[in-house]
Design a protein around this motif. Structure first.
Motif, short mmCIF file in Angstrom:
data_model
loop_
_atom_site.label_atom_id
_atom_site.label_comp_id
_atom_site.label_asym_id
_atom_site.label_seq_id
_atom_site.Cartn_x
_atom_site.Cartn_y
_atom_site.Cartn_z
N THR A 1 0.36 -1.54 -0.20
CA THR A 1 0.04 -0.25 0.11
C THR A 1 0.99 1.23 -0.17
O THR A 1 0.64 2.06 -0.32
CB THR A 1 -0.83 -0.20 1.68
N ILE B 1 2.72 1.92 -3.78
CA ILE B 1 1.53 2.52 -4.53
C ILE B 1 1.64 3.68 -4.66
O ILE B 1 1.33 4.32 -5.46
CB ILE B 1 -0.38 1.66 -4.53
N GLU B 2 1.03 4.44 -2.56
CA GLU B 2 1.05 5.37 -2.79
C GLU B 2 2.32 6.91 -3.02
O GLU B 2 2.17 7.90 -3.27
CB GLU B 2 0.82 5.43 -0.85
N ALA C 1 2.78 6.56 -6.63
CA ALA C 1 1.98 7.76 -7.75
C ALA C 1 2.24 9.10 -7.22
O ALA C 1 2.29 9.90 -7.55
CB ALA C 1 0.30 6.98 -6.34
#
Length: 149
Positions: free
Chosen positions: A119, A122-123, A126
């Motif tokens: 998580t 991915i955060e 981005a």
């Protein structure tokens, strides 16, 4: 200065800013406040800005894609280093912090450490890409003629 040195120097700066901010929050009892995690984005943007600025002014690099790549690589390395720091913190210093992260609205749920890592990855990726594109909006039409003066 070589591109790799610019990237590594600013990636470590971002990592130290994020880690230092976390430790400061822990000292004053705010490590459980999920809203303060949004400031991590400011540290990432600042590091990207410094890396691209250094590339433009010290290396006279004016290619959009080259500087965009420098920003992305700087922030990706910083994200990976920061995640390694989180894993070390949860595994060896404070295993209860995983519960704090699971209770935050940003993670939410009952995730294991590997799921939290994915998580965060991915955060972080981005924010790396978006942040680099944001900073490059300033430098895309930069005055190339006055760089050598």
């Amino acid at each position: 200065m070589t591109t790799d040195k610019i990237i590594i120097k600013n990636a470590f700066l971002i990592t130290f800013l994020i880690g230092g901010f976390f430790l400061l929050c822990k000292l004053v009892g705010l490590e459980e406040n999920p809203y303060l995690r949004f400031l991590n984005l400011a540290f990432v943007l600042f590091g990207i800005y410094l890396a691209i600025k250094e590339s433009v002014y010290k290396n006279n690099e004016t290619k959009y894609t080259t500087n965009l790549g420098i920003g992305i690589r700087t922030s990706v390395i910083a994200v990976i280093l920061s995640i390694i720091g989180v894993v070390i913190y949860v595994q060896f210093i404070n295993p209860d912090f995983l519960t704090v992260m699971n209770n935050s609205f940003l993670i939410g749920g009952n995730l294991t450490l590997p799921e939290v890592v994915i998580t965060l990855l991915i955060e972080g990726m981005a924010s790396s890409f978006i942040g680099s594109f944001i900073i490059m909006q300033f430098y895309k039409n930069h005055d190339k003629e006055n760089l050598n003066k």
